[in-house]
Design a protein around this motif. Sequence first.
Motif, PDB file in Angstrom:
ATOM      1  N   ALA A   1      -3.003   0.166  -4.113  1.00  0.00           N
ATOM      2  CA  ALA A   1      -2.789  -1.211  -3.655  1.00  0.00           C
ATOM      3  C   ALA A   1      -2.110  -1.979  -4.795  1.00  0.00           C
ATOM      4  CB  ALA A   1      -4.103  -1.869  -3.270  1.00  0.00           C
TER       5      ALA A   1
ATOM      6  N   LEU B   1      -5.505   5.824  -2.412  1.00  0.00           N
ATOM      7  CA  LEU B   1      -4.762   4.699  -1.849  1.00  0.00           C
ATOM      8  C   LEU B   1      -4.419   3.761  -2.990  1.00  0.00           C
ATOM      9  CD1 LEU B   1      -3.725   3.222   0.711  1.00  0.00           C
ATOM     10  CD2 LEU B   1      -5.905   1.989   0.736  1.00  0.00           C
TER      11      LEU B   1
ATOM     12  N   THR C   1      -8.805   0.178   4.848  1.00  0.00           N
ATOM     13  CA  THR C   1      -7.955   1.360   5.025  1.00  0.00           C
ATOM     14  C   THR C   1      -8.514   2.545   4.244  1.00  0.00           C
ATOM     15  OG1 THR C   1      -5.996  -0.026   5.349  1.00  0.00           O
ATOM     16  CG2 THR C   1      -5.618   2.258   4.706  1.00  0.00           C
TER      17      THR C   1
ATOM     18  N   LEU D   1      -9.448   4.114  -4.677  1.00  0.00           N
ATOM     19  CA  LEU D   1      -8.578   2.968  -4.430  1.00  0.00           C
ATOM     20  C   LEU D   1      -8.135   2.434  -5.785  1.00  0.00           C
ATOM     21  CD1 LEU D   1      -7.314   0.710  -2.667  1.00  0.00           C
ATOM     22  CD2 LEU D   1      -9.521  -0.482  -2.824  1.00  0.00           C
TER      23      LEU D   1
ATOM     24  N   ARG E   1       0.220   5.837  -0.529  1.00  0.00           N
ATOM     25  CA  ARG E   1      -0.800   6.884  -0.571  1.00  0.00           C
ATOM     26  C   ARG E   1      -0.298   8.080  -1.357  1.00  0.00           C
ATOM     27  NH1 ARG E   1      -1.137   4.482   4.389  1.00  0.00           N
ATOM     28  NH2 ARG E   1      -3.226   3.997   5.227  1.00  0.00           N
TER      29      ARG E   1
ATOM     30  N   ALA F   1      -7.073  -3.464   2.411  1.00  0.00           N
ATOM     31  CA  ALA F   1      -6.883  -2.227   1.644  1.00  0.00           C
ATOM     32  C   ALA F   1      -8.189  -1.447   1.548  1.00  0.00           C
ATOM     33  CB  ALA F   1      -6.343  -2.547   0.251  1.00  0.00           C
TER      34      ALA F   1
ATOM     35  N   LEU G   1       0.831  -1.204   0.000  1.00  0.00           N
ATOM     36  CA  LEU G   1       0.000   0.000   0.000  1.00  0.00           C
ATOM     37  C   LEU G   1       0.861   1.248   0.000  1.00  0.00           C
ATOM     38  CD1 LEU G   1      -2.781  -0.880   2.626  1.00  0.00           C
ATOM     39  CD2 LEU G   1      -2.786  -1.269   0.155  1.00  0.00           C
TER      40      LEU G   1
ATOM     41  N   LEU H   1      -6.405  -7.500   0.268  1.00  0.00           N
ATOM     42  CA  LEU H   1      -7.236  -6.574  -0.489  1.00  0.00           C
ATOM     43  C   LEU H   1      -8.428  -6.101   0.335  1.00  0.00           C
ATOM     44  CD1 LEU H   1      -7.116  -8.167  -4.061  1.00  0.00           C
ATOM     45  CD2 LEU H   1      -6.024  -6.054  -3.277  1.00  0.00           C
TER      46      LEU H   1
END
Length: 257
Positions: A20, A18, A45, A55, A13, A42, A11, A39
């Motif tokens: 992944a 975000l 998060t 994402l 940012r 993720a 991960l 996942l």
Amino acid sequence: MTGAPAAPVALSRSRGVLHALLDAPGRRNAVTPELLDALHAAVDTAEADPGCRVLVLSARGEHFCAGTDLTAPVPEPAAGPAAGPEAELPYWTLLDRLTRTPVVTVALVEGRATAGGAGLAAACDLVLAGPGARFRLTEALVGLVPAMALPFVARRTGEQRAFTATLLAEDLDAPAAVAAGLADLHAGEPAQALRRTLVALSRVDRSTAGALKTYRSRLFPRDARLGQDAGRVFLDRLTDPAVQPLLDRIPTPERAV
């Protein structure tokens, strides 16, 4: 002494995003319990950060995702109140979650998305395909049915197009995937295309995107039992003695479909 195995997803940012990265290229980023857990984490998060709007799923190596790792144990239904013989499998719950989370989900596919990997990409709100992207549903070649991936592919391509692609195990390059509706954009420079897409998405706040996704799910609802049915069909074929000889033909290092 050996160290702990590397995490299957890395991960990072950037502003409101975000990223992944599927990071198990030696296993062709195949669908394993560890990958599914990572996942889901993720998505957790991204949802927990009110400033996160997008994402992005991408992958390191030649494969975006090779599908289910057949060397792993037979998947079990997800835990929770619905757990039991009719519970949804973790792969289904992830795909369903990607379609429903208020965070916009983007798949950046630069390699092969095969079988369950094609389903993973199809579940995302936007799919960007690089010049090396390939999409293929290969399950029927080894006696399986892509019961969980197919609904997410079909919602993009339409029923008959998804059925044909599955029955013929069509190998779609990026332009063909866009023509079929499986991808939204074919880009010669995927990184630049992703940047442009993220700029466009920055103009839509998270609550609006979430409301739009919620309305889409009401406008085009799925049968409430489809997840359970899909898991049962997949497991029935996976454990069918008649299918085992076909599965055994897959070379051990590449037992993912």
